[in-house]
Write a protein that holds these residues in place. Structure first.
Motif, mmCIF file in Angstrom:
data_model
loop_
_atom_site.group_PDB
_atom_site.id
_atom_site.type_symbol
_atom_site.label_atom_id
_atom_site.label_comp_id
_atom_site.label_asym_id
_atom_site.label_seq_id
_atom_site.Cartn_x
_atom_site.Cartn_y
_atom_site.Cartn_z
ATOM 1 N N ALA A 1 0.664 -0.725 -0.428
ATOM 2 C CA ALA A 1 -0.643 0.082 -0.427
ATOM 3 C C ALA A 1 0.812 1.303 -0.318
ATOM 4 O O ALA A 1 2.666 1.137 0.506
ATOM 5 C CB ALA A 1 -1.009 -0.130 1.527
ATOM 6 N N VAL A 2 0.418 2.443 -0.387
ATOM 7 C CA VAL A 2 0.920 3.660 -0.544
ATOM 8 C C VAL A 2 0.533 4.358 1.082
ATOM 9 O O VAL A 2 -0.879 4.485 1.158
ATOM 10 C CB VAL A 2 0.407 4.398 -1.957
ATOM 11 N N LEU A 3 1.273 4.776 2.071
ATOM 12 C CA LEU A 3 0.890 5.320 3.236
ATOM 13 C C LEU A 3 0.756 6.573 3.192
ATOM 14 O O LEU A 3 1.541 7.500 1.776
ATOM 15 C CB LEU A 3 2.192 4.598 4.204
ATOM 16 N N SER A 4 0.363 7.481 4.021
ATOM 17 C CA SER A 4 0.742 8.700 3.499
ATOM 18 C C SER A 4 2.193 9.568 3.815
ATOM 19 O O SER A 4 2.200 8.498 4.789
ATOM 20 C CB SER A 4 -0.963 9.149 4.797
ATOM 21 N N LEU A 5 2.341 10.346 3.764
ATOM 22 C CA LEU A 5 3.573 11.256 3.890
ATOM 23 C C LEU A 5 3.390 12.389 5.504
ATOM 24 O O LEU A 5 3.711 12.120 5.562
ATOM 25 C CB LEU A 5 3.729 12.733 2.541
ATOM 26 N N ASP A 6 2.401 12.300 5.938
ATOM 27 C CA ASP A 6 2.322 13.200 7.098
ATOM 28 C C ASP A 6 2.459 12.201 8.820
ATOM 29 O O ASP A 6 1.501 11.446 9.762
ATOM 30 C CB ASP A 6 0.654 13.585 7.021
ATOM 31 N N ARG A 7 3.673 11.968 8.820
ATOM 32 C CA ARG A 7 4.338 10.881 9.427
ATOM 33 C C ARG A 7 6.114 11.501 9.732
ATOM 34 O O ARG A 7 6.465 11.836 8.444
ATOM 35 C CB ARG A 7 4.323 9.596 9.718
ATOM 36 N N LEU A 8 6.253 10.543 11.445
ATOM 37 C CA LEU A 8 7.848 11.004 11.143
ATOM 38 C C LEU A 8 8.625 10.046 10.823
ATOM 39 O O LEU A 8 7.868 8.718 10.540
ATOM 40 C CB LEU A 8 8.213 10.729 12.668
ATOM 41 N N VAL A 9 9.682 11.022 9.766
ATOM 42 C CA VAL A 9 10.637 9.054 9.009
ATOM 43 C C VAL A 9 11.822 9.799 9.056
ATOM 44 O O VAL A 9 11.949 10.709 8.551
ATOM 45 C CB VAL A 9 10.458 9.853 7.282
#
Length: 77
Positions: free
Chosen positions: A8-16
């Protein structure tokens, strides 16, 4: 490409971050794509793909780069 039906493609609104175990340091990334393969993730930042895992809080902690080729990065999973 992976053959994983649950990818799946995940949202970018997270800490990486990329974790450097030797220096006990974390460097934040600004990804433009995050792909999830169960609890493993591929993250693209500035054209390079990083491998990491999805944390319990939704963050992604990466530990290595596979370079710019997506197919090569998927094979490394």
């Amino acid at each position: 490409m992976s053959g994983d039906r649950e990818a799946a493609v995940l949202s970018l609104d997270r800490l990486v971050v990329v974790e450097d175990y030797v220096r006990a340091d974390r460097t934040p990334l600004q990804p433009d794509v995050i792909l999830s393969f169960h609890n493993l993730c591929l993250v693209r930042d500035e054209g390079d793909w990083f491998i990491g895992h999805l944390g319990d809080d939704g963050s992604v902690i990466c530990w290595a780069s596979y370079g710019s080729g997506l197919e090569e990065a998927i094979r490394g999973l």
